[in-house]
Design a protein around this motif. Structure first.
Motif, PDB file in Angstrom:
ATOM      1  N   ILE A   1     -15.218 -35.917   5.972  1.00  0.00           N
ATOM      2  CA  ILE A   1     -13.532 -36.147   6.191  1.00  0.00           C
ATOM      3  C   ILE A   1     -13.587 -38.043   6.726  1.00  0.00           C
ATOM      4  CG2 ILE A   1     -13.330 -34.369   7.968  1.00  0.00           C
ATOM      5  CD1 ILE A   1     -10.336 -35.581   5.392  1.00  0.00           C
ATOM      6  N   GLY A   2     -15.316 -37.954   7.753  1.00  0.00           N
ATOM      7  CA  GLY A   2     -14.979 -39.076   8.523  1.00  0.00           C
ATOM      8  C   GLY A   2     -14.801 -38.263   9.764  1.00  0.00           C
ATOM      9  N   GLY A   3     -13.919 -37.875   9.752  1.00  0.00           N
ATOM     10  CA  GLY A   3     -13.789 -37.863  11.957  1.00  0.00           C
ATOM     11  C   GLY A   3     -12.715 -36.678  11.473  1.00  0.00           C
ATOM     12  N   TYR A   4     -12.359 -35.919  12.998  1.00  0.00           N
ATOM     13  CA  TYR A   4     -11.320 -34.705  13.339  1.00  0.00           C
ATOM     14  C   TYR A   4     -10.198 -35.693  13.917  1.00  0.00           C
ATOM     15  CZ  TYR A   4     -15.098 -31.088  11.666  1.00  0.00           C
ATOM     16  OH  TYR A   4     -16.360 -30.974  10.907  1.00  0.00           O
ATOM     17  N   PHE A   5      -9.350 -34.397  13.517  1.00  0.00           N
ATOM     18  CA  PHE A   5      -8.076 -34.692  14.250  1.00  0.00           C
ATOM     19  C   PHE A   5      -8.086 -34.369  15.757  1.00  0.00           C
ATOM     20  CE2 PHE A   5      -4.366 -32.220  16.006  1.00  0.00           C
ATOM     21  CZ  PHE A   5      -3.542 -33.256  15.802  1.00  0.00           C
TER      22      PHE A   5
ATOM     23  N   GLN B   1       4.209 -52.923   9.466  1.00  0.00           N
ATOM     24  CA  GLN B   1       4.742 -52.046  10.473  1.00  0.00           C
ATOM     25  C   GLN B   1       4.522 -50.848   8.935  1.00  0.00           C
ATOM     26  OE1 GLN B   1       5.262 -53.568  13.696  1.00  0.00           O
ATOM     27  NE2 GLN B   1       3.618 -55.137  12.586  1.00  0.00           N
ATOM     28  N   LEU B   2       5.168 -50.171   9.978  1.00  0.00           N
ATOM     29  CA  LEU B   2       5.782 -48.134  10.004  1.00  0.00           C
ATOM     30  C   LEU B   2       6.130 -48.189  11.101  1.00  0.00           C
ATOM     31  CD1 LEU B   2       3.695 -45.906   9.341  1.00  0.00           C
ATOM     32  CD2 LEU B   2       2.474 -47.976   7.790  1.00  0.00           C
ATOM     33  N   ASN B   3       6.254 -46.569  10.463  1.00  0.00           N
ATOM     34  CA  ASN B   3       7.464 -45.746  11.859  1.00  0.00           C
ATOM     35  C   ASN B   3       6.954 -44.186  10.869  1.00  0.00           C
ATOM     36  OD1 ASN B   3       8.318 -43.544  12.912  1.00  0.00           O
ATOM     37  ND2 ASN B   3       9.693 -45.382  14.040  1.00  0.00           N
ATOM     38  N   ASP B   4       5.242 -43.980  12.041  1.00  0.00           N
ATOM     39  CA  ASP B   4       5.004 -42.549  11.435  1.00  0.00           C
ATOM     40  C   ASP B   4       4.197 -41.565  12.719  1.00  0.00           C
ATOM     41  OD1 ASP B   4       3.860 -40.988   9.573  1.00  0.00           O
ATOM     42  OD2 ASP B   4       3.013 -42.086   8.516  1.00  0.00           O
ATOM     43  N   GLU B   5       3.734 -41.006  12.221  1.00  0.00           N
ATOM     44  CA  GLU B   5       2.680 -39.607  13.646  1.00  0.00           C
ATOM     45  C   GLU B   5       1.587 -40.314  13.184  1.00  0.00           C
ATOM     46  OE1 GLU B   5       3.195 -35.253  14.262  1.00  0.00           O
ATOM     47  OE2 GLU B   5       1.504 -35.844  12.230  1.00  0.00           O
ATOM     48  N   ILE B   6       0.789 -41.151  13.936  1.00  0.00           N
ATOM     49  CA  ILE B   6      -0.915 -41.959  13.656  1.00  0.00           C
ATOM     50  C   ILE B   6      -1.533 -40.847  15.038  1.00  0.00           C
ATOM     51  CG2 ILE B   6      -1.577 -44.053  14.759  1.00  0.00           C
ATOM     52  CD1 ILE B   6       0.468 -44.035  13.231  1.00  0.00           C
ATOM     53  N   TYR B   7      -2.464 -40.174  13.803  1.00  0.00           N
ATOM     54  CA  TYR B   7      -3.834 -39.804  14.348  1.00  0.00           C
ATOM     55  C   TYR B   7      -4.159 -40.264  14.567  1.00  0.00           C
ATOM     56  CZ  TYR B   7      -2.154 -34.911  11.887  1.00  0.00           C
ATOM     57  OH  TYR B   7      -1.445 -33.592  11.236  1.00  0.00           O
ATOM     58  N   GLN B   8      -4.976 -39.285  16.019  1.00  0.00           N
ATOM     59  CA  GLN B   8      -5.993 -39.549  17.041  1.00  0.00           C
ATOM     60  C   GLN B   8      -7.391 -38.797  16.239  1.00  0.00           C
ATOM     61  OE1 GLN B   8      -5.916 -40.857  21.274  1.00  0.00           O
ATOM     62  NE2 GLN B   8      -6.955 -38.806  21.298  1.00  0.00           N
ATOM     63  N   ILE B   9      -8.432 -39.590  16.306  1.00  0.00           N
ATOM     64  CA  ILE B   9      -9.838 -39.710  15.446  1.00  0.00           C
ATOM     65  C   ILE B   9     -10.668 -39.634  16.528  1.00  0.00           C
ATOM     66  CG2 ILE B   9     -11.360 -39.158  12.909  1.00  0.00           C
ATOM     67  CD1 ILE B   9      -7.866 -38.725  12.937  1.00  0.00           C
ATOM     68  N   SER B  10     -11.279 -37.962  16.351  1.00  0.00           N
ATOM     69  CA  SER B  10     -12.730 -37.974  17.046  1.00  0.00           C
ATOM     70  C   SER B  10     -14.446 -37.956  15.860  1.00  0.00           C
ATOM     71  CB  SER B  10     -12.722 -37.243  17.690  1.00  0.00           C
ATOM     72  OG  SER B  10     -12.466 -35.530  17.153  1.00  0.00           O
ATOM     73  N   ASP B  11     -15.337 -38.090  16.560  1.00  0.00           N
ATOM     74  CA  ASP B  11     -16.523 -37.863  15.775  1.00  0.00           C
ATOM     75  C   ASP B  11     -16.419 -39.154  14.564  1.00  0.00           C
ATOM     76  OD1 ASP B  11     -17.387 -36.318  17.477  1.00  0.00           O
ATOM     77  OD2 ASP B  11     -15.872 -34.660  16.291  1.00  0.00           O
ATOM     78  N   PHE B  12     -15.538 -40.277  14.853  1.00  0.00           N
ATOM     79  CA  PHE B  12     -15.255 -40.955  13.837  1.00  0.00           C
ATOM     80  C   PHE B  12     -16.288 -42.122  13.393  1.00  0.00           C
ATOM     81  CE2 PHE B  12     -13.546 -45.311  11.687  1.00  0.00           C
ATOM     82  CZ  PHE B  12     -13.533 -44.953  10.314  1.00  0.00           C
ATOM     83  N   ASP B  13     -17.714 -42.417  12.634  1.00  0.00           N
ATOM     84  CA  ASP B  13     -18.188 -43.290  12.757  1.00  0.00           C
ATOM     85  C   ASP B  13     -17.863 -44.524  11.870  1.00  0.00           C
ATOM     86  OD1 ASP B  13     -20.794 -45.373  12.862  1.00  0.00           O
ATOM     87  OD2 ASP B  13     -21.657 -43.463  12.811  1.00  0.00           O
TER      88      ASP B  13
END
Length: 187
Positions: free
Chosen positions: A123-127, A156-168
């Protein structure tokens, strides 16, 4: 009679190549998003309209066997939590992807399988929270790629933007990225 023959020719040509099958897996072992039924309908219609793919939506874990997965070109996760997949089912998914078939994780798929290290690689990273639900700017990172070239420099968009940890990012080909100037990073 002549118009019937003309109408049948494209249908016959289309039937020569059946659409690819996509397994849309929407199991929620954690938070369940209300939009999942709508997403199933939209994806099914997109596949039908394009003629390129057919969506098979399920929450049935038994689809994750080597034999069952062979009928799909790709697996798409809109999942959450620690899904109760067996080790054999997890290996079938990994082997499916290693064989060159597709995997796509949508939205909360990054909020899935925190205890399965191979899934992090997949998946490349976690929520890690979603501090922004607002208008944001998304930059096109690779304008040469035809998947995003039509977007120009940004959108441009209006959305719920996730922050991702452990992403390389070094293990990924980044096509789009959040313009950090469009959000309050102190959140």
């Amino acid at each position: 009679l002549g118009s019937s023959a003309v109408a049948l020719r494209p249908l016959g040509a289309r039937a020569e190549r059946p659409p690819e099958r996509v397994l849309y897996f929407t199991y929620s072992a954690g938070y369940r998003h209300d939009v999942i039924p709508l997403s199933k309908a939209i994806l099914t219609q997109l596949g039908r309209n394009s003629g390129a793919f057919e969506v098979i939506a399920t929450e049935d874990l038994s689809e994750f066997s080597t034999g069952n997965l062979e009928q799909y070109a790709a697996v798409m996760f809109y999942t959450s939590g620690e899904i109760p997949m067996s080790g054999v089912q997890k290996m079938a998914l990994l082997n499916f992807v290693r064989s060159g078939r597709g995997f796509l994780g949508v939205h909360s798929a990054t909020d899935t399988f925190y205890t399965w290290p191979d899934y992090l690689d997949l998946i490349g990273g976690y929520f890690n929270g979603h501090p922004w639900h607002q208008n944001v700017t998304i930059q096109v990172a690779d304008a040469a790629d035809p998947l995003v070239a039509f977007l120009g420099d940004s959108l441009q968009l209006n959305d719920e933007i996730y922050q991702i940890s452990d992403f390389d990012y070094r293990g990924s080909r980044v096509l789009l990225r959040l313009d950090q100037g469009s959000v309050d990073l102190s959140k």
